[in-house]
Structures are given as C-alpha cells and as structure tokens.
Design an enzyme around this catalytic site. Structure first.
Site, PDB file in Angstrom:
ATOM      1  N   ARG A 215       0.129  65.284  76.858  1.00  0.00           N
ATOM      2  CA  ARG A 215       1.452  65.713  76.383  1.00  0.00           C
ATOM      3  C   ARG A 215       1.989  66.924  77.154  1.00  0.00           C
ATOM      4  O   ARG A 215       3.184  67.051  77.364  1.00  0.00           O
ATOM      5  CB  ARG A 215       1.421  65.995  74.882  1.00  0.00           C
ATOM      6  CG  ARG A 215       1.069  64.755  74.049  1.00  0.00           C
ATOM      7  CD  ARG A 215       1.326  64.945  72.574  1.00  0.00           C
ATOM      8  NE  ARG A 215       2.741  65.065  72.312  1.00  0.00           N
ATOM      9  CZ  ARG A 215       3.361  66.199  72.128  1.00  0.00           C
ATOM     10  NH1 ARG A 215       2.697  67.335  72.149  1.00  0.00           N
ATOM     11  NH2 ARG A 215       4.667  66.208  71.921  1.00  0.00           N
TER      12      ARG A 215
ATOM     13  N   TYR B 188      -0.647  61.716  68.981  1.00  0.00           N
ATOM     14  CA  TYR B 188      -0.345  61.321  70.359  1.00  0.00           C
ATOM     15  C   TYR B 188      -1.280  61.940  71.396  1.00  0.00           C
ATOM     16  O   TYR B 188      -0.916  62.092  72.554  1.00  0.00           O
ATOM     17  CB  TYR B 188       1.124  61.631  70.714  1.00  0.00           C
ATOM     18  CG  TYR B 188       2.105  60.964  69.770  1.00  0.00           C
ATOM     19  CD1 TYR B 188       2.288  59.585  69.802  1.00  0.00           C
ATOM     20  CD2 TYR B 188       2.817  61.700  68.822  1.00  0.00           C
ATOM     21  CE1 TYR B 188       3.163  58.963  68.920  1.00  0.00           C
ATOM     22  CE2 TYR B 188       3.686  61.087  67.941  1.00  0.00           C
ATOM     23  CZ  TYR B 188       3.858  59.720  67.989  1.00  0.00           C
ATOM     24  OH  TYR B 188       4.711  59.096  67.124  1.00  0.00           O
TER      25      TYR B 188
ATOM     26  N   CYS C  60      -8.885  65.712  88.731  1.00  0.00           N
ATOM     27  CA  CYS C  60      -8.498  65.985  90.115  1.00  0.00           C
ATOM     28  C   CYS C  60      -6.988  65.932  90.249  1.00  0.00           C
ATOM     29  O   CYS C  60      -6.437  65.006  90.843  1.00  0.00           O
ATOM     30  CB  CYS C  60      -9.165  64.986  91.033  1.00  0.00           C
ATOM     31  SG  CYS C  60     -10.914  65.258  91.057  1.00  0.00           S
ATOM     32  N   GLU C  61      -6.344  66.906  89.674  1.00  0.00           N
ATOM     33  CA  GLU C  61      -4.888  66.948  89.730  1.00  0.00           C
ATOM     34  C   GLU C  61      -4.461  68.336  89.276  1.00  0.00           C
ATOM     35  O   GLU C  61      -4.909  68.810  88.225  1.00  0.00           O
ATOM     36  CB  GLU C  61      -4.348  65.875  88.767  1.00  0.00           C
ATOM     37  CG  GLU C  61      -2.869  65.820  88.758  1.00  0.00           C
ATOM     38  CD  GLU C  61      -2.320  64.436  88.409  1.00  0.00           C
ATOM     39  OE1 GLU C  61      -3.007  63.423  88.635  1.00  0.00           O
ATOM     40  OE2 GLU C  61      -1.196  64.418  87.917  1.00  0.00           O
TER      41      GLU C  61
ATOM     42  N   GLU D  62       9.423  56.986  58.496  1.00  0.00           N
ATOM     43  CA  GLU D  62       8.222  56.641  59.272  1.00  0.00           C
ATOM     44  C   GLU D  62       7.617  57.855  59.980  1.00  0.00           C
ATOM     45  O   GLU D  62       7.576  57.915  61.205  1.00  0.00           O
ATOM     46  CB  GLU D  62       8.599  55.600  60.335  1.00  0.00           C
ATOM     47  CG  GLU D  62       9.089  54.297  59.748  1.00  0.00           C
ATOM     48  CD  GLU D  62       9.664  53.352  60.799  1.00  0.00           C
ATOM     49  OE1 GLU D  62       9.698  52.154  60.527  1.00  0.00           O
ATOM     50  OE2 GLU D  62      10.085  53.832  61.874  1.00  0.00           O
ATOM     51  N   PRO D  63       7.154  58.836  59.237  1.00  0.00           N
ATOM     52  CA  PRO D  63       6.562  60.002  59.909  1.00  0.00           C
ATOM     53  C   PRO D  63       5.193  59.675  60.485  1.00  0.00           C
ATOM     54  O   PRO D  63       4.367  59.028  59.838  1.00  0.00           O
ATOM     55  CB  PRO D  63       6.421  61.020  58.760  1.00  0.00           C
ATOM     56  CG  PRO D  63       6.253  60.175  57.539  1.00  0.00           C
ATOM     57  CD  PRO D  63       7.061  58.922  57.775  1.00  0.00           C
ATOM     58  N   GLY D  64       4.952  60.096  61.711  1.00  0.00           N
ATOM     59  CA  GLY D  64       3.626  59.950  62.300  1.00  0.00           C
ATOM     60  C   GLY D  64       3.078  61.340  62.552  1.00  0.00           C
ATOM     61  O   GLY D  64       2.173  61.827  61.877  1.00  0.00           O
ATOM     62  N   ARG D  65       3.709  62.025  63.524  1.00  0.00           N
ATOM     63  CA  ARG D  65       3.278  63.369  63.920  1.00  0.00           C
ATOM     64  C   ARG D  65       3.199  64.327  62.726  1.00  0.00           C
ATOM     65  O   ARG D  65       2.252  65.105  62.619  1.00  0.00           O
ATOM     66  CB  ARG D  65       4.286  63.918  64.938  1.00  0.00           C
ATOM     67  CG  ARG D  65       3.904  65.237  65.540  1.00  0.00           C
ATOM     68  CD  ARG D  65       5.094  65.848  66.310  1.00  0.00           C
ATOM     69  NE  ARG D  65       5.853  64.866  67.032  1.00  0.00           N
ATOM     70  CZ  ARG D  65       5.699  64.584  68.327  1.00  0.00           C
ATOM     71  NH1 ARG D  65       4.803  65.217  69.033  1.00  0.00           N
ATOM     72  NH2 ARG D  65       6.448  63.668  68.904  1.00  0.00           N
TER      73      ARG D  65
HETATM   74  N1  LLP Z   1       9.257  55.196  63.974  1.00  0.00           N
HETATM   75  C1  LLP Z   1       9.554  54.713  65.174  1.00  0.00           C
HETATM   76  C2  LLP Z   1      10.365  53.515  65.294  1.00  0.00           C
HETATM   77  C3  LLP Z   1       9.077  55.364  66.328  1.00  0.00           C
HETATM   78  O1  LLP Z   1       9.385  54.879  67.528  1.00  0.00           O
HETATM   79  C4  LLP Z   1       8.294  56.524  66.200  1.00  0.00           C
HETATM   80  C5  LLP Z   1       7.781  57.219  67.372  1.00  0.00           C
HETATM   81  C6  LLP Z   1       7.998  56.990  64.906  1.00  0.00           C
HETATM   82  C7  LLP Z   1       8.503  56.302  63.821  1.00  0.00           C
HETATM   83  C8  LLP Z   1       7.135  58.189  64.651  1.00  0.00           C
HETATM   84  O2  LLP Z   1       7.647  59.344  65.196  1.00  0.00           O
HETATM   85  P1  LLP Z   1       6.955  60.756  64.838  1.00  0.00           P
HETATM   86  O3  LLP Z   1       7.203  61.033  63.377  1.00  0.00           O
HETATM   87  O4  LLP Z   1       5.506  60.625  65.109  1.00  0.00           O
HETATM   88  O5  LLP Z   1       7.610  61.727  65.732  1.00  0.00           O
HETATM   89  N2  LLP Z   1       4.340  60.174  72.575  1.00  0.00           N
HETATM   90  C9  LLP Z   1       5.371  61.078  72.133  1.00  0.00           C
HETATM   91  C10 LLP Z   1       6.050  60.597  70.882  1.00  0.00           C
HETATM   92  C11 LLP Z   1       6.599  59.217  71.010  1.00  0.00           C
HETATM   93  C12 LLP Z   1       7.157  58.745  69.712  1.00  0.00           C
HETATM   94  C13 LLP Z   1       7.423  57.295  69.756  1.00  0.00           C
HETATM   95  N3  LLP Z   1       7.950  56.786  68.542  1.00  0.00           N
HETATM   96  C14 LLP Z   1       4.769  62.470  71.939  1.00  0.00           C
HETATM   97  O6  LLP Z   1       3.588  62.643  72.212  1.00  0.00           O
HETATM   98  O7  LLP Z   1       5.459  63.411  71.557  1.00  0.00           O
END
Ligand code: LLP
Length: 463
Positions: free
Chosen positions: A360, A421, A391-392, A320-323
C-alpha cells in the site's frame, strides 16, 4: 492518503530533510489507541502485548514477519457496525479487505453479511458456512462460470456492473430455472477525496453504469424486462479511505433520485439501496475517522429525508465496510535486520518483510505508524524510513517516521493498522513467503492463515 502531512519542527535533529511527517510524539513509547488494535498495551517490562500475549512470545512462536490480529477488536468493530445500522439495514463486510474462514465464522456469529468479488472469495465464504443468501457477489467482469456458481449457490444478490452482465446473469439464471435477485451498480459522478486508484464514483473509470446520460435508467429498464432477474435495488460505492461524509450524501441523493424516476416510469419501488463501503480509518494520529453510529445516523437520515421528499417508501439500506472493520484490528510484526544512518538525510531501518506483505505504501503513498514493540526506550527520536528486504528501492513500508535512536538489529517493530488490504494484496515478489495471520484473544493465539513455505512455492512450479 492519510491526512497527516505536517512538516516537523527541527526539534530532534539539526536539519530535517523534506518529507511528510509529523513532529515526533512526545513519548515514542506511547501507543495511540486510535491507531492500534483495542487490546494493545505494554506490560510491566515495556513489551507490547495484544490479546494478553507479549509480541516477543508471538515472534518466537510464529516467526516474523507476521500479521497479528486482535479477534476481540474485530468482533467489537463488526458488532458496532451491526448495532449502529440495526435490524432494518444490512452490513456486508467487504471480504476483499481480508478474508479467511475464521473471519467468515466471526462475521456469521456477529450477524453480518458478506460481500465477495471472486469465485475464490465465494468458495471461502461458503466453505466456512456463511449462508448463501447473506452473500453479495460483486465484480466488473465476472466470468460466466463465476456467475453460474453464484446463482447455483443461491447468493442473496449479484451486483450487476455492465449492460452485458444484465443479459449474462439473466440468461444463466433462467437456464438454471432461477430468478436471481440483483442490484444495479451505478456511478453517481461524485469525486471522492481519496487516492485516484481507490476512488470509484466519478464516471471515467471501470466500475458501474453511469447515472449521467440516462444510462443507469436504461440498465434498470432492460433488467426489469428479463424473467431471470429480480431487480431488488441500486448500488453505489464511491471509493475508499474516505473521511468526508458529503460524498455519501450526494450519492444517496442521486440514488434516491433514480429510485424516484424508476417509480415514475415503471410504477415499481425498488426495496433496497446499497451505499457501499469506503469509510476511512486512522493510519496515523492525524486521522480522525467517524464512528459507525455517526455514519449510520448520517446515512439513514439522508436516505429517509430524500425518500420523504420524493414520496417513496424508505428502502432497506445496506453498507459494505471492509477497511473500517478489519483495518485497525491487526498490525504487522517485523524484526529489524539492519539500521543504516545516512548523514543529513535519515536512517534506513530494514525489516524482514516489505512490499510483498504491504504494497500500500508503494502503490498509494499510504502512511503508517510504526513503533518499537519489544522494549521501551528513552533514546532521542530519530527520523527513519522503514524499508523491506526486496530488490527494489520503492520497497518502503513506512516512508517517514520517528523511532528511538538506539534501535538495533534484533528489535521488534510493529506497523499498525495493517489488517485491511495487506495480506489480501500480498505477493510472492522475490519468492517471498507470505506471512501468517495469527489471531489472538484472551491470552490465546492461533494461526488462522499459515505462513507459506518453500514447498508451497515449489508446488506451483511444475517444471
Ligand atoms: N464495496 C465495494 C463495491 C468495493 O469495491 C469496496 C472496495 C468496498 C465495498 C470496501 O471498501 P472499504 O470499506 O474497505 O474501503 N486496495 C485498496 C482499496 C481498494 C478498495 C476496493 N473496493 C487499499 O488498499 O486501500
């Protein structure tokens, strides 16, 4: 969070204050391809272009701040993940990183699946035509309404996160006359080397059911007994912005161990395992992320090896890649408003956005790369802190960086790798209007998420 933290040599200032920064690059006009989206470059006048369009033109047309997303790069990265894992595995893009209907369509076209973690993300996915069976529904506290919507929609899997949810999902599915495919999310007790807030596999946190003490085995035992559930696999996500593959190896080892125990106890071989997302990207030149094909090879090999030694059929793997897909594909374009040198310290550069479009840095101490993009400059580098207009005093976008010493109000600067993110965690702090996301491709730009307006703000304020 980024691993770049080398004190600079005092090359461009008599005394440099303490901080986490690398020595300035030899050429501040150069744009490291590791950090910037694929089609980013400079034109003959030195103006940065992306997707064949000059940032000056984008700023004029769409205003600043704006997230500029390189669609070709997004598609390339999505495809690279899909190709690397092949047809015997599934890639679920983690929508929490950044989700819009255009993105859903690109993912659909490139053959990826989608991980959503709220009714809002589910609605976005369905409204853009992602087939429900290609959607995974996540969350540690899904409401009964969310569960019902997901079951009714026919999502391919719900990832169960607690004992209560086993009963809730089973009950809702049964009352709708469905048998819902589910995975059970477990915590494998791995300490991922990342920021505490984004590490998720150690046991002392809110996600998943601990493997320790037989709790995960007990969850599977209960789930297998319920008619409303079809237990299809085990899920593990160890954290985010991770470079070291060893955490994934330990996780895979422990997940396969649980599959073996399940086979021994119940005579059932669960057909799937999901190893989550979390692969790191380069925010600065010091970061060295792995390529999708290396990650796929490493994960597939370890799961296959572990299954062979446990005499299990190798399950279908998903990730499950997002970033790692969206992060590097976008940058935030800002206009410089003020430049304030503080003697013996550093120069504060204020831009027209800030913590409302990128939380972030304040939240995780994240590091970013920033460049002057509306022109080149041969001026000496100066140590800057890029700050927002909120304002911070913690309203910092880039804590320590070098920009050309002749930087002036009206210049455009861009902060790289803000695709993940940033828009998805953006806020209206100080009643800021959240910036648009502009997608560029082959010389054409289009708004995929428009800028908020004061009317949008006032519409919610019902007096
Ligand atoms: N799968 C699950 C179950 C997750 O909880 C997450 C991220 C991902 C996949 C995707 O992770 P990635 O490949 O994007 O790292 N807001 C934080 C990151 C929080 C991630 C939450 N879960 C940031 O800005 O670094």
């Amino acid at each position: 969070m980024s691993r770049s933290a080398h004190p600079a040599g005092p090359r461009h200032a008599d005394v440099l204050p303490e901080g986490h920064y690398s020595a300035p690059a030899d050429d501040l006009n150069a744009l490291d391809p590791k950090v910037w989206a694929h089609t980013v470059g400079r034109d003959a006048d030195g103006v940065v272009t992306v997707g064949g369009i000059a940032v000056t033109q984008l700023a004029e047309e769409y205003g600043t701040p704006a997230y500029i997303l390189d669609e070709a790069d997004f598609r390339d990265r999505a495809r690279a993940w899909r190709t690397a894992f092949g047809n015997d595995a599934d890639v679920f893009y983690a929508g929490k990183a950044f989700l819009s209907r255009a993105v859903v369509r690109w993912l659909h076209e490139e053959g990826l699946n989608l991980d959503v973690c709220s009714a809002g993300e589910l609605a976005t996915a369905l409204s853009a035509g992602m087939p429900a069976e290609r959607i995974a529904f996540h969350g540690n506290n899904k409401s009964p309404e969310e569960i019902e919507r997901a079951v009714r929609a026919g999502v391919g899997r719900i990832v169960i996160d607690s004992f209560q949810e086993i009963v809730r999902v089973a009950h809702i599915a049964q009352s709708l006359g469905r048998r819902q495919p589910v995975q059970i999310r477990i915590t494998v007790g791995v300490e991922a080397h990342t920021h505490e807030f984004i590490a998720t596999a150690h046991e002392d946190q809110k996600f998943g059911i601990p493997l320790a003490g037989g709790q995960a085995a007990e969850a599977v035992r209960r789930a297998l007994q319920l008619d409303g559930l079809e237990v299809i696999g085990i899920h593990s996500h160890i954290g985010s912005q991770i470079f070291d593959m060893s955490g994934f190896e330990v996780a895979a080892h422990r997940v396969v161990g649980l599959l073996k125990d399940i086979r021994d106890e119940h005579g059932v071989e669960l057909p799937e395992i999901d190893l989550g997302g979390g692969l790191g990207i380069a925010y600065t030149s010091a970061d060295d992320p792995r390529e999708p094909h290396e990650i796929a090879k490493a994960l597939t090999e370890i799961v296959t090896r572990e299954c062979e030694s446990a005499r299990l059929r190798t399950p279908r793997i998903s990730v499950e890649p997002g970033r790692a897909i969206v992060g590097p594909t976008a940058f935030t374009l800002y206009e410089v408003g003020t430049v304030k040198p503080l003697d013996g310290l550093r120069t504060y550069v204020s831009v027209d956005g800030g913590m409302s479009d990128n939380i972030r840095t304040a939240l995780y101490d994240a590091e970013y790369s920033v460049a002057l993009v509306s022109r080149t400059s041969d001026a000496e580098p100066m140590l800057v802190r890029v700050v927002g207009k909120h304002c911070e005093s913690g309203d910092i976008v880039v804590k320590d960086a070098f920009l050309p010493g002749d930087l002036a109000p009206g210049d455009l600067v861009a902060v790289a790798a803000t695709g993940a993110y940033c828009r998805s965690m953006a806020s209206n702090y100080n009643h800021a209007l959240r910036p648009p996301v502009v997608a560029v491709r082959d010389g054409a730009a289009r708004v995929i998420v428009r800028r908020e307006t004061e009317d949008d703000l006032l519409r919610l304020d019902v007096g």
